[in-house]
Write a protein that holds these residues in place. Structure first.
Motif, short mmCIF file in Angstrom:
data_model
loop_
_atom_site.label_atom_id
_atom_site.label_comp_id
_atom_site.label_asym_id
_atom_site.label_seq_id
_atom_site.Cartn_x
_atom_site.Cartn_y
_atom_site.Cartn_z
N ALA A 50 32.84 36.67 27.00
CA ALA A 50 34.24 35.98 26.30
C ALA A 50 34.66 37.30 25.45
O ALA A 50 36.09 37.45 25.45
CB ALA A 50 33.86 34.92 25.44
N TYR A 51 33.89 37.70 24.91
CA TYR A 51 34.31 38.97 23.86
C TYR A 51 34.91 40.22 24.64
O TYR A 51 35.91 40.66 24.53
CB TYR A 51 33.05 39.44 23.08
CG TYR A 51 33.32 40.35 22.00
CD1 TYR A 51 34.01 39.81 20.64
CD2 TYR A 51 33.53 41.70 22.23
CE1 TYR A 51 34.18 40.72 19.71
CE2 TYR A 51 34.04 42.63 21.08
CZ TYR A 51 34.34 41.92 19.88
OH TYR A 51 34.62 42.96 18.97
N LEU A 52 34.60 40.33 25.84
CA LEU A 52 34.84 41.39 26.67
C LEU A 52 36.26 41.01 27.09
O LEU A 52 37.33 41.88 27.37
CB LEU A 52 33.72 41.81 28.07
CG LEU A 52 34.30 42.60 28.79
CD1 LEU A 52 34.10 44.34 28.12
CD2 LEU A 52 33.25 42.98 29.91
N SER A 53 36.30 39.84 27.56
CA SER A 53 37.87 39.35 28.18
C SER A 53 38.78 39.29 26.90
O SER A 53 39.84 39.76 27.18
CB SER A 53 37.74 37.88 28.55
OG SER A 53 36.60 37.74 29.80
N ALA A 54 38.20 39.01 25.81
CA ALA A 54 39.26 39.08 24.63
C ALA A 54 39.67 40.31 24.53
O ALA A 54 40.71 40.83 24.06
CB ALA A 54 38.72 38.53 23.32
N VAL A 55 38.84 41.55 24.62
CA VAL A 55 38.99 43.01 24.26
C VAL A 55 40.28 43.34 25.50
O VAL A 55 41.21 44.06 25.08
CB VAL A 55 37.97 43.83 24.59
CG1 VAL A 55 38.20 45.16 24.47
CG2 VAL A 55 36.99 43.65 23.36
N PHE A 56 39.95 42.89 26.74
CA PHE A 56 40.98 43.44 27.69
C PHE A 56 42.18 42.66 27.51
O PHE A 56 43.25 43.24 27.73
CB PHE A 56 40.19 43.03 28.97
CG PHE A 56 39.44 44.21 29.69
CD1 PHE A 56 39.76 45.33 29.94
CD2 PHE A 56 38.07 43.77 29.73
CE1 PHE A 56 39.02 46.48 30.42
CE2 PHE A 56 37.06 44.97 29.97
CZ PHE A 56 37.68 46.02 30.48
N ALA A 57 42.14 41.49 27.13
CA ALA A 57 43.28 40.61 27.00
C ALA A 57 44.22 41.01 25.64
O ALA A 57 45.53 41.40 25.65
CB ALA A 57 42.89 38.96 26.70
N GLU A 58 43.70 41.78 24.67
CA GLU A 58 44.46 42.19 23.55
C GLU A 58 44.83 43.66 24.01
O GLU A 58 46.12 44.01 23.55
CB GLU A 58 43.67 42.49 22.09
CG GLU A 58 42.98 41.34 21.85
CD GLU A 58 41.96 41.41 20.37
OE1 GLU A 58 41.36 42.52 20.44
OE2 GLU A 58 41.71 40.52 19.74
N LYS A 59 43.97 44.44 24.69
CA LYS A 59 44.35 45.61 25.11
C LYS A 59 45.71 45.68 26.41
O LYS A 59 46.61 46.54 25.98
CB LYS A 59 43.35 46.50 25.61
CG LYS A 59 43.58 48.01 25.99
CD LYS A 59 43.00 48.62 24.97
CE LYS A 59 43.25 50.11 25.13
NZ LYS A 59 43.17 51.17 24.11
#
Length: 79
Positions: free
Chosen positions: A15-24
């Protein structure tokens, strides 16, 4: 008719990794953010039991009284 919500478990790191990519890489503001993952991915249980046991703490109000006071206040102030 009530429908049972779908409950899925997603590993925290995923979930955290997905959030990083979503923000980027998202052109629009993403609803999945690192802050939201951190907020919903941690346990925030608060208790006064330790203070009651070790310090003899006794709360001035109980939950029932607080809720009754809040409902009463709300009913008086709503317009």
């Amino acid at each position: 008719m009530e429908v049972e919500p779908i409950k899925k478990h997603v590993p925290y790191f995923l979930a955290y990794l997905s959030a990083v990519f979503a923000e980027k890489f998202s052109k629009n503001e993403s609803s999945l953010t690192r802050f939201r993952v951190k907020t919903f991915g941690t346990n925030r249980l608060i208790s006064n039991k330790k203070a009651m046991k070790k310090l003899g703490f006794k709360p001035n109000y109980n939950l029932k009284e607080i809720v009754e006071d809040m409902v009463s206040w709300y009913n008086k102030t709503k317009k």
